[in-house]
Design an enzyme around this catalytic site. Structure first.
Site, mmCIF file in Angstrom:
data_model
loop_
_atom_site.group_PDB
_atom_site.id
_atom_site.type_symbol
_atom_site.label_atom_id
_atom_site.label_comp_id
_atom_site.label_asym_id
_atom_site.label_seq_id
_atom_site.Cartn_x
_atom_site.Cartn_y
_atom_site.Cartn_z
ATOM 1 N N TRP A 134 0.874 -1.185 0.000
ATOM 2 C CA TRP A 134 0.000 0.000 0.000
ATOM 3 C C TRP A 134 0.902 1.223 0.000
ATOM 4 O O TRP A 134 1.625 1.487 0.963
ATOM 5 C CB TRP A 134 -0.916 0.020 1.227
ATOM 6 N N GLU A 207 7.994 -1.198 1.561
ATOM 7 C CA GLU A 207 8.022 -0.874 2.982
ATOM 8 C C GLU A 207 8.923 -1.881 3.700
ATOM 9 O O GLU A 207 8.854 -3.074 3.408
ATOM 10 C CB GLU A 207 6.627 -0.985 3.590
ATOM 11 N N ASP A 240 9.659 3.149 1.586
ATOM 12 C CA ASP A 240 8.496 3.881 2.088
ATOM 13 C C ASP A 240 8.422 3.633 3.598
ATOM 14 O O ASP A 240 7.988 2.570 4.043
ATOM 15 C CB ASP A 240 7.241 3.370 1.372
ATOM 16 N N GLN A 243 5.044 4.605 7.925
ATOM 17 C CA GLN A 243 4.571 4.132 9.230
ATOM 18 C C GLN A 243 5.684 3.614 10.125
ATOM 19 O O GLN A 243 5.479 3.434 11.326
ATOM 20 C CB GLN A 243 3.503 3.058 9.037
ATOM 21 N N LYS A 269 3.063 10.713 7.659
ATOM 22 C CA LYS A 269 2.381 10.363 8.899
ATOM 23 C C LYS A 269 3.134 10.806 10.146
ATOM 24 O O LYS A 269 2.804 11.788 10.773
ATOM 25 C CB LYS A 269 2.097 8.859 8.956
ATOM 26 N N ARG A 400 -3.480 -4.458 13.384
ATOM 27 C CA ARG A 400 -2.308 -3.586 13.377
ATOM 28 C C ARG A 400 -2.350 -2.793 14.684
ATOM 29 O O ARG A 400 -3.240 -1.960 14.871
ATOM 30 C CB ARG A 400 -2.330 -2.645 12.182
#
Length: 428
Positions: A134, A207, A240, A243, A269, A400
């Site tokens: 994502w 990620e 990436d 998060q 974020k 999560r």
């Protein structure tokens, strides 16, 4: 009733087949969000994995107030002191040669900017990303996203390839001992990519810990092997860390564990602690090559002073309060508690992740993991804990768990207690 009518009449639904939460949130503070009717919820999602300093952190509030009074927005070609300071301070937290930054608003936007840069610098157009990735909902980011949102929107751009996910809990290829054989999986993945490529591989965007893909932590050694695959093909490696960056995993950046420095890093974020601030960071060499080729990513809110000022305050708090160590310590406490729940509740199949980004996967249950995950989520909310499940078909049993880095040990324990009660009620 009036709120239900307003939802139906005036709001566009944007989360696929999901729905809005039933309650209206009035305010939030620290690790707690409070509904309009006064009910408190412990927030184990950090407000979409973003509010690493908790909600309404007093220093963030003070920064917004002071900066808004002084300078909030500029013509995009102008620079301000907060932007210059943030570029210098952010790159100082990173290893060489990552020393050039630009500040945008969202994770999708910085991934868009990074891919655009990689294509321009390499002169190629093909992009590789994980099959459960994502990276955002804008054009290039959405084309590199495989976990959801591909059907029904017309043809994706040519030259996007999916790489198998090295999931140790559900391995695709196993060795003689039954463990994930990620090296063979990676080799096979690139064999297939090479067979499909038009000879124009530009970048690999991944990620270090897949979040929406099920909180899948890349096996140690995988990232270095992936970097080598990229170098062999003249591709740029883009990480990436929307998060995972800025202390959430117990390190300032998740890639530090593997000793691998990406060609381009994207952050979002966590950099704004929940406010719209994101960054692309790369080397002077890549930036110079992009500039010479006329790199263009001129947007209304590029390098805005107000969010940049917030980013400086985020770095202040992360550094002063050693939140990397705090994430490690609280993460150990959370992980220990979840492991104990796994012994008590057989429906917990796996606990994984790093620091304060942890995945908990349910298996089985009377109606399947997806329904059990939804039921446990609802019961947690009733008991005062907001939990987040992966909103993908077949993965609704995966939670999560990402509390703010400023959470207390007591809040971690309370969340574990509520989760225990919810599992007992729904799974026995």
């Amino acid at each position: 009733m009036q709120d239900d009518i307003a939802r139906e009449r005036h709001l566009i639904r944007y989360s696929g087949r999901g729905s809005f939460s039933p309650e209206v949130i009035d305010r939030a503070s620290g690790s707690t969000v409070i509904t309009e009717d006064g009910r408190e919820l412990l927030d184990f999602t950090s407000g979409q994995m973003s509010a690493i300093l908790g909600h309404s952190h007093p220093e963030i509030v003070a920064t917004i107030r002071a900066q808004a009074e002084r300078l909030d927005h500029l013509y995009s070609g102008m620079l301000s002191r907060p932007v210059l300071d943030l570029a210098e301070r952010l790159t100082a937290t990173l290893p060489d040669p990552l020393d050039k930054a630009v500040f945008l608003t969202t994770g999708a936007e910085v991934n868009e900017a990074a891919l655009r840069m990689a294509k321009l610098v390499t002169g190629k157009y093909e992009v590789v990303s994980f099959a459960r990735s994502w990276h955002g909902m804008t054009q290039a980011a959405a084309n590199a996203t495989y976990s959801a949102g591909r059907a029904g929107y017309g043809p994706p751009a040519p030259g996007n390839f999916a790489l198998p996910v090295p999931d140790r809990f559900r391995p695709d290829l196993v060795d003689a001992d039954g463990n994930l054989d990620w090296r063979r999986q990676l080799d096979l993945g690139f064999d297939l990519i090479d067979a499909q490529s038009a000879g124009s591989l530009a970048a690999c965007l991944v990620e270090p810990i897949l979040s929406s893909g099920g909180v899948v932590d890349l096996p140690p050694g995988y990232l270095a092997a992936l970097r080598d695959k990229c170098r062999e093909r003249g591709m740029l490696l883009i990480l990436d860390e929307a998060q995972t960056g800025l202390c959430r995993t117990g390190d300032w950046y998740a890639f530090e564990r593997d000793g691998v420095v990406p060609d381009i890093l994207t952050l979002s974020k966590t950099l704004g602690a929940g406010l719209p601030l994101a960054a692309v960071v790369t080397s002077a060499e890549i930036e110079q090559a992009a500039h010479e080729r006329g790199y263009l990513f001129f947007t209304t809110h590029v390098n805005d002073p107000l969010p940049a000022a917030v980013g400086n305050t985020v770095l202040d708090v992360l550094t002063r309060d050693r939140l990397d160590l705090r994430a490690r310590e609280l993460g150990d406490r959370l992980r220990t508690g979840l492991d104990e729940l796994a012994v008590k509740h057989p429906v917990i199949g796996d606990v994984r992740g790093r620091g304060l980004l942890v995945g908990l996967e349910l298996v089985g249950g009377p109606d399947g993991a997806d329904r059990l995950g939804a039921a446990v989520t609802r019961r947690c909310a009733e008991l005062g804990l907001h939990m987040n499940i992966v909103q993908l078909p077949g993965m609704g049993g995966t939670f999560r768990i990402a509390p703010p880095l400023t959470a207390t040990a007591a809040e971690i324990d309370r969340g574990l207690e509520i989760l225990d009660k919810a599992l007992t009620a729904e799974a026995g």
